[in-house]
Design an enzyme around this catalytic site. Sequence first.
Site, PDB file in Angstrom:
ATOM      1  N   LYS A 197      13.376 -14.953  10.761  1.00 17.73           N
ATOM      2  CA  LYS A 197      14.494 -15.558  10.922  1.00 17.73           C
ATOM      3  C   LYS A 197      15.033 -15.775  12.184  1.00 17.73           C
ATOM      4  O   LYS A 197      15.722 -16.523  12.460  1.00 17.73           O
ATOM      5  CB  LYS A 197      15.645 -14.875  10.046  1.00 17.73           C
ATOM      6  CG  LYS A 197      15.349 -14.812   8.313  1.00 17.73           C
ATOM      7  CD  LYS A 197      15.389 -16.380   7.807  1.00 17.73           C
ATOM      8  CE  LYS A 197      15.130 -16.542   6.372  1.00 17.73           C
ATOM      9  NZ  LYS A 197      15.028 -17.705   5.804  1.00 17.73           N
ATOM     10  N   TYR A 235      10.521 -10.223   7.779  1.00 13.30           N
ATOM     11  CA  TYR A 235      11.388 -11.087   7.294  1.00 13.30           C
ATOM     12  C   TYR A 235      12.349 -11.276   8.513  1.00 13.30           C
ATOM     13  O   TYR A 235      12.653 -12.426   8.748  1.00 13.30           O
ATOM     14  CB  TYR A 235      12.352 -10.476   6.091  1.00 13.30           C
ATOM     15  CG  TYR A 235      13.379 -11.438   5.747  1.00 13.30           C
ATOM     16  CD1 TYR A 235      13.066 -12.470   4.965  1.00 13.30           C
ATOM     17  CD2 TYR A 235      14.760 -11.096   6.133  1.00 13.30           C
ATOM     18  CE1 TYR A 235      14.165 -13.307   4.613  1.00 13.30           C
ATOM     19  CE2 TYR A 235      15.574 -11.953   5.486  1.00 13.30           C
ATOM     20  CZ  TYR A 235      15.443 -12.992   4.936  1.00 13.30           C
ATOM     21  OH  TYR A 235      16.399 -13.900   4.552  1.00 13.30           O
TER      22      TYR A 235
END
Length: 250
Positions: free
Chosen positions: A177, A173
């Site tokens: 990002k 994750y």
Amino acid sequence: MNQPPIALITGAATGIGRATADLLAARGTTVLIGARDPHRGERAAAAIRATGGHAHALTLDVTDAATVHAAASWIDDRFGRLDVLVNNAAITGSGHAAPQDARDRAPSSVDVDLVRAVFDTNVFAVITVTNTMLPLLRRSAAARIVNLSSHSASLTMTAQVDGPLSGLTSAAYSPSKTALNALTLQYANELRKDGILVNAAAPGYVDTAINGHTGVLTPAQGAAIVVRLATLGHDGPTGAFHSQEGPLPW
């Protein structure tokens, strides 16, 4: 007579996406609820219409190019342009990608298929959606693109040994990002000459399904920075990374 802005928000049936749609609709924007589940999308749109807002639901799975192109065709036929694109749809990987028991964790032990799935939704799909919507955005007099990032995307903050992110281990994750932030800068540089402002928003630790409702902020609080960047004036920043409190370090 000025026409109301048209905004597409991906992953907008719930959470920050839904709150963004609510807040934009309250400002007079016509919001397009992008959602994989058409029933949940229509419920969200109907709730906005019930409060006097203008909203439509679009079946949109950001990892399915056919649904992205179908959504763009619908927007073109109905409005002929798009003023705001909010790339909100994202997954953490944990419990949201095959194998179902895989979890985002330290890079030495993560399942690489989970990492691929997270990047597919959080990075590659953003390219698919943005590029498909760009012809519509170019017809706007003040197009804005907002990519939903995270504080954990900041390399500067992650590198602080005793900083707030020092205990976070994420091979899927957070790196996705960070990649999204880099992509935001690339789009901002390319589209600056066209007057299209492209920025990344860090909503904070928001109470949503993606984190098992453990966040401390409401979706509306998290969506505030998204709405601010989506409604920037012509003199607003582009290629910036912001939270509600202000600019964040890359």
